[in-house]
Design a protein around this motif. Structure first.
Motif, PDB file in Angstrom:
ATOM      1  N   GLU A 244      37.145  31.814  38.284  1.00  0.00           N
ATOM      2  CA  GLU A 244      36.832  32.302  39.630  1.00  0.00           C
ATOM      3  C   GLU A 244      37.440  33.688  39.854  1.00  0.00           C
TER       4      GLU A 244
ATOM      5  N   GLN B 142      40.343  28.220  37.957  1.00  0.00           N
ATOM      6  CA  GLN B 142      40.946  29.339  38.713  1.00  0.00           C
ATOM      7  C   GLN B 142      40.748  30.645  37.957  1.00  0.00           C
TER       8      GLN B 142
ATOM      9  N   GLY C  23      48.860  37.152  34.929  1.00  0.00           N
ATOM     10  CA  GLY C  23      50.268  36.836  35.194  1.00  0.00           C
ATOM     11  C   GLY C  23      50.579  35.489  34.558  1.00  0.00           C
ATOM     12  N   THR C  24      51.611  35.437  33.729  1.00  0.00           N
ATOM     13  CA  THR C  24      51.811  34.218  32.937  1.00  0.00           C
ATOM     14  C   THR C  24      52.977  33.355  33.445  1.00  0.00           C
TER      15      THR C  24
ATOM     16  N   MET D  31      51.801  41.747  42.575  1.00  0.00           N
ATOM     17  CA  MET D  31      52.055  40.349  42.196  1.00  0.00           C
ATOM     18  C   MET D  31      51.914  39.489  43.456  1.00  0.00           C
TER      19      MET D  31
ATOM     20  N   HIS E  79      61.886  42.950  44.986  1.00  0.00           N
ATOM     21  CA  HIS E  79      61.903  41.884  45.992  1.00  0.00           C
ATOM     22  C   HIS E  79      63.000  42.108  47.027  1.00  0.00           C
TER      23      HIS E  79
ATOM     24  N   ALA F 250      45.338  30.212  49.026  1.00  0.00           N
ATOM     25  CA  ALA F 250      44.148  29.754  48.292  1.00  0.00           C
ATOM     26  C   ALA F 250      43.954  28.254  48.362  1.00  0.00           C
TER      27      ALA F 250
ATOM     28  N   LEU G 229      47.992  41.041  39.496  1.00  0.00           N
ATOM     29  CA  LEU G 229      48.404  39.957  38.596  1.00  0.00           C
ATOM     30  C   LEU G 229      47.965  38.626  39.159  1.00  0.00           C
ATOM     31  N   ASN G 230      47.276  37.869  38.313  1.00  0.00           N
ATOM     32  CA  ASN G 230      46.786  36.557  38.726  1.00  0.00           C
ATOM     33  C   ASN G 230      47.577  35.469  38.025  1.00  0.00           C
ATOM     34  N   GLY G 231      48.225  34.617  38.827  1.00  0.00           N
ATOM     35  CA  GLY G 231      48.836  33.427  38.258  1.00  0.00           C
ATOM     36  C   GLY G 231      47.760  32.351  38.310  1.00  0.00           C
ATOM     37  N   VAL G 232      47.361  31.834  37.167  1.00  0.00           N
ATOM     38  CA  VAL G 232      46.309  30.800  37.184  1.00  0.00           C
ATOM     39  C   VAL G 232      46.760  29.626  36.342  1.00  0.00           C
ATOM     40  N   HIS G 233      46.531  28.418  36.833  1.00  0.00           N
ATOM     41  CA  HIS G 233      46.989  27.285  36.036  1.00  0.00           C
ATOM     42  C   HIS G 233      45.844  26.418  35.522  1.00  0.00           C
TER      43      HIS G 233
ATOM     44  N   ASN H  80      62.747  42.204  39.090  1.00  0.00           N
ATOM     45  CA  ASN H  80      63.226  41.655  40.365  1.00  0.00           C
ATOM     46  C   ASN H  80      64.352  42.478  40.981  1.00  0.00           C
TER      47      ASN H  80
ATOM     48  N   PRO I 241      49.318  37.981  44.842  1.00  0.00           N
ATOM     49  CA  PRO I 241      48.224  38.357  45.759  1.00  0.00           C
ATOM     50  C   PRO I 241      47.738  37.195  46.611  1.00  0.00           C
ATOM     51  N   LEU I 242      48.030  35.953  46.139  1.00  0.00           N
ATOM     52  CA  LEU I 242      47.620  34.773  46.928  1.00  0.00           C
ATOM     53  C   LEU I 242      48.851  34.112  47.551  1.00  0.00           C
TER      54      LEU I 242
ATOM     55  N   ARG J 263      52.558  31.019  35.829  1.00  0.00           N
ATOM     56  CA  ARG J 263      52.082  29.719  36.334  1.00  0.00           C
ATOM     57  C   ARG J 263      51.016  29.123  35.435  1.00  0.00           C
TER      58      ARG J 263
HETATM   59  N1  LIG Z   1      58.291  40.477  38.648  1.00  0.00           N
HETATM   60  C1  LIG Z   1      58.505  39.580  39.540  1.00  0.00           C
HETATM   61  O1  LIG Z   1      59.542  39.584  40.181  1.00  0.00           O
HETATM   62  C2  LIG Z   1      57.408  38.571  39.757  1.00  0.00           C
HETATM   63  C3  LIG Z   1      57.488  37.646  40.781  1.00  0.00           C
HETATM   64  C4  LIG Z   1      56.415  36.819  40.997  1.00  0.00           C
HETATM   65  C5  LIG Z   1      55.302  36.937  40.176  1.00  0.00           C
HETATM   66  N2  LIG Z   1      55.249  37.826  39.176  1.00  0.00           N
HETATM   67  C6  LIG Z   1      54.066  37.960  38.281  1.00  0.00           C
HETATM   68  O2  LIG Z   1      52.915  38.075  39.078  1.00  0.00           O
HETATM   69  C7  LIG Z   1      51.989  37.056  38.717  1.00  0.00           C
HETATM   70  C8  LIG Z   1      51.180  36.678  39.931  1.00  0.00           C
HETATM   71  O3  LIG Z   1      52.002  36.064  40.916  1.00  0.00           O
HETATM   72  P1  LIG Z   1      51.654  34.614  41.351  1.00  0.00           P
HETATM   73  O4  LIG Z   1      51.558  33.751  40.143  1.00  0.00           O
HETATM   74  O5  LIG Z   1      52.593  34.236  42.427  1.00  0.00           O
HETATM   75  O6  LIG Z   1      50.177  34.872  41.930  1.00  0.00           O
HETATM   76  P2  LIG Z   1      49.335  34.272  43.116  1.00  0.00           P
HETATM   77  O7  LIG Z   1      47.945  34.658  42.763  1.00  0.00           O
HETATM   78  O8  LIG Z   1      49.864  34.698  44.435  1.00  0.00           O
HETATM   79  O9  LIG Z   1      49.541  32.696  43.022  1.00  0.00           O
HETATM   80  C9  LIG Z   1      49.113  31.977  41.901  1.00  0.00           C
HETATM   81  C10 LIG Z   1      48.754  30.577  42.319  1.00  0.00           C
HETATM   82  O10 LIG Z   1      47.631  30.643  43.191  1.00  0.00           O
HETATM   83  C11 LIG Z   1      46.791  29.545  42.986  1.00  0.00           C
HETATM   84  N3  LIG Z   1      45.466  30.050  42.599  1.00  0.00           N
HETATM   85  C12 LIG Z   1      45.173  31.077  41.777  1.00  0.00           C
HETATM   86  N4  LIG Z   1      43.853  31.275  41.721  1.00  0.00           N
HETATM   87  C13 LIG Z   1      43.291  30.339  42.515  1.00  0.00           C
HETATM   88  C14 LIG Z   1      41.954  30.032  42.865  1.00  0.00           C
HETATM   89  N5  LIG Z   1      40.924  30.734  42.409  1.00  0.00           N
HETATM   90  N6  LIG Z   1      41.744  28.984  43.714  1.00  0.00           N
HETATM   91  C15 LIG Z   1      42.773  28.249  44.210  1.00  0.00           C
HETATM   92  N7  LIG Z   1      44.063  28.512  43.908  1.00  0.00           N
HETATM   93  C16 LIG Z   1      44.311  29.550  43.077  1.00  0.00           C
HETATM   94  C17 LIG Z   1      47.442  28.692  41.919  1.00  0.00           C
HETATM   95  O11 LIG Z   1      48.254  27.757  42.615  1.00  0.00           O
HETATM   96  P3  LIG Z   1      48.385  26.233  42.115  1.00  0.00           P
HETATM   97  O12 LIG Z   1      49.153  26.344  40.828  1.00  0.00           O
HETATM   98  O13 LIG Z   1      49.151  25.565  43.209  1.00  0.00           O
HETATM   99  O14 LIG Z   1      47.009  25.739  41.939  1.00  0.00           O
HETATM  100  C18 LIG Z   1      48.307  29.683  41.190  1.00  0.00           C
HETATM  101  O15 LIG Z   1      49.380  29.071  40.530  1.00  0.00           O
HETATM  102  C19 LIG Z   1      52.869  35.936  38.143  1.00  0.00           C
HETATM  103  O16 LIG Z   1      52.135  35.009  37.385  1.00  0.00           O
HETATM  104  C20 LIG Z   1      53.854  36.751  37.366  1.00  0.00           C
HETATM  105  O17 LIG Z   1      53.278  37.159  36.146  1.00  0.00           O
HETATM  106  C21 LIG Z   1      56.275  38.658  38.972  1.00  0.00           C
END
Ligand SMILES: NC(=O)c1ccc[n+]([C@@H]2O[C@H](COP(=O)([O-])OP(=O)(O)OC[C@H]3O[C@@H](n4cnc5c(N)ncnc54)[C@H](OP(=O)(O)O)[C@@H]3O)[C@@H](O)[C@H]2O)c1
Length: 376
Positions: free
Chosen positions: A260, A257, A19-20, A202, A153, A211, A249-253, A118, A204-205, A22
């Motif tokens: 892992e 992360q 997931g891109t 999407m 949503h 996390a 989908l993993n948002g990783v910055h 959305n 998942p965390l 973040r």
């Molecule tokens: N279509 C839609 O309406 C919609 C909406 C939301 C998301 N999405 C998609 O879904 C993807 C995933 O959603 P999300 O980005 O919200 O995913 P998420 O996995 O719930 O949250 C990502 C955040 O979790 C933290 N994280 C991830 N891996 C970690 C680890 N191993 N240890 C500690 N913290 C960790 C990071 O936070 P920190 O940055 O604070 O470290 C990261 O930015 C998005 O990137 C996007 O591509 C789509």
């Protein structure tokens, strides 16, 4: 890497989806292209074959970075997902322009998984007004889109309605162990699966709240377990346990992360959690819920508010603000979701909501407190 089968074509999709939204940024908040490209390619080199972007992620720079990362041999190694932000188009023509702009940014002639972005009640109505589905079907026929889906949503009943209104190839929902009864949730996941529509997960965390900065009481629960895992690993494995989920989908910055989560989802399998492990997550979720300041169940009996406040969401954010130790993320969510006229400070204390609340919550007082916290 664990792969799951996409029922329409039989193709295998990696359980780790990139997931891109973040990706790493510079100090001024702009996207760090070099690092983002490196991370996307590293994920692909390690088995990821699904990359998700959107028109507005990183102010349009996410699509550009994805295009850069997929240059050359990488493009054919992945399923590329992008989305139509209907709300950003002022008319049908502009909507079409956005689509071709996306192909340009991505430097590709086709998008494998294309979503109506959305979907909520007003966005779906707008999509219909702009004849979006006809446009997408035409693009599919002409080979610019392979599969058509939507991300969602809104409420679960509306989710079930949308599922039935178009022959979707897939859908995308927010799903994690705290959101089983929020938006599409568990009921939505099962409904989609029952009519063979694959589900992409999407958040998942919960956007990182499950996390990082896990409250001490919750951390203790994880530490008591014989099986040692990080909170992120527990949360991802909980989602992976559902066979109904196609990819996560993993948002990783950061690279840490990324590494892992790649490792977790290479090892996670469907129905792999033991009863004991599932009980631990249930305990953790219940503990989180008990830590809520106000036990709002989100029933919405308080609505409609006379000044159109989204009372349940304001209460939820107020709860989360305390639960997650005054996390700036919650303030950012509040700012993003509520415009000038929908902030807690607009409450007129008419009291109509309190008369309807089955939990007898002091909603006027909560709006005042939420306003003190968020509307400073
Ligand atoms: N279509 C839609 O309406 C919609 C909406 C939301 C998301 N999405 C998609 O879904 C993807 C995933 O959603 P999300 O980005 O919200 O995913 P998420 O996995 O719930 O949250 C990502 C955040 O979790 C933290 N994280 C991830 N891996 C970690 C680890 N191993 N240890 C500690 N913290 C960790 C990071 O936070 P920190 O940055 O604070 O470290 C990261 O930015 C998005 O990137 C996007 O591509 C789509």
């Amino acid at each position: 890497m664990e792969y799951r089968t996409f029922n329409k074509t039989g193709e295998k999709i990696s359980l780790f989806g990139f997931g891109t939204m973040r990706m790493p940024v510079h100090e001024d908040g702009s996207l760090n292209h070099e690092e983002s490209v490196r991370m996307i390619r590293h994920a692909i080199d390690n088995g990821c074959n699904y990359v998700d972007t959107a028109y507005m992620y990183h102010k349009g720079e996410s699509e550009v970075a994805v295009g850069e990362a997929l240059k050359g041999p990488y493009r054919d190694k992945v399923f590329l997902a992008d989305k139509m932000p209907v709300w950003l188009a002022k008319d049908e023509e502009q909507m079409k322009k956005i689509f071709f702009e996306q192909l340009g940014r991505l430097k590709t002639d086709h998008i494998d998984f294309y979503l109506v972005h959305n979907i909520t009640v007003p966005i779906w109505a707008r999509a219909k007004r702009f004849n979006l589905m006809d446009f997408l079907l035409k693009q599919q026929k002409e080979g610019r889109i392979k599969h058509i889906g939507f991300s969602f949503h809104d409420e679960v009943d509306f989710f079930c309605q949308v599922l039935e209104e178009f022959p979707w190839d897939f859908c995308q929902i927010q799903f994690n162990y705290m959101d089983t009864h929020f938006q599409a949730g568990l009921k939505g996941l099962m409904k989609a699966a029952s009519i063979n529509i694959p589900v992409i997960v999407m958040e998942p965390l919960k956007g990182g709240k499950l996390a990082d900065k896990v409250p001490t009481g919750i951390m203790k629960k994880f530490e008591e377990s014989e099986v040692k895992r990080t909170p992120a690993s527990w949360a991802l494995r909980w989602v992976a346990n559902f066979p109904e989920v196609l990819t996560i989908l993993n948002g990783v910055h950061s690279f840490n992360q990324l590494e892992e989560n790649l490792a977790t989802l290479s090892d996670a399998r469907e129905n792999a959690l033991t009863e004991e492990e599932k009980n631990l997550i249930t305990d953790v979720a219940n503990k989180y819920r008990k830590m809520e300041v106000y036990p709002c169940t989100g029933c919405k009996y308080c609505l409609p508010c006379t000044v159109k406040l989204d009372i349940p969401t304001i209460i939820d954010l107020y709860n989360q603000y305390h639960l997650y130790e005054k996390s700036e993320k919650i303030q950012a969510d509040y700012n993003q979701w509520f415009g000038e006229k929908r902030r807690a400070s607009m409450c007129t204390a008419c009291g109509q909501c309190e008369e309807q609340c089955p939990q007898h919550l002091p909603i006027i007082e909560i709006m005042k407190k939420a306003s003190e916290v968020f509307d400073k």
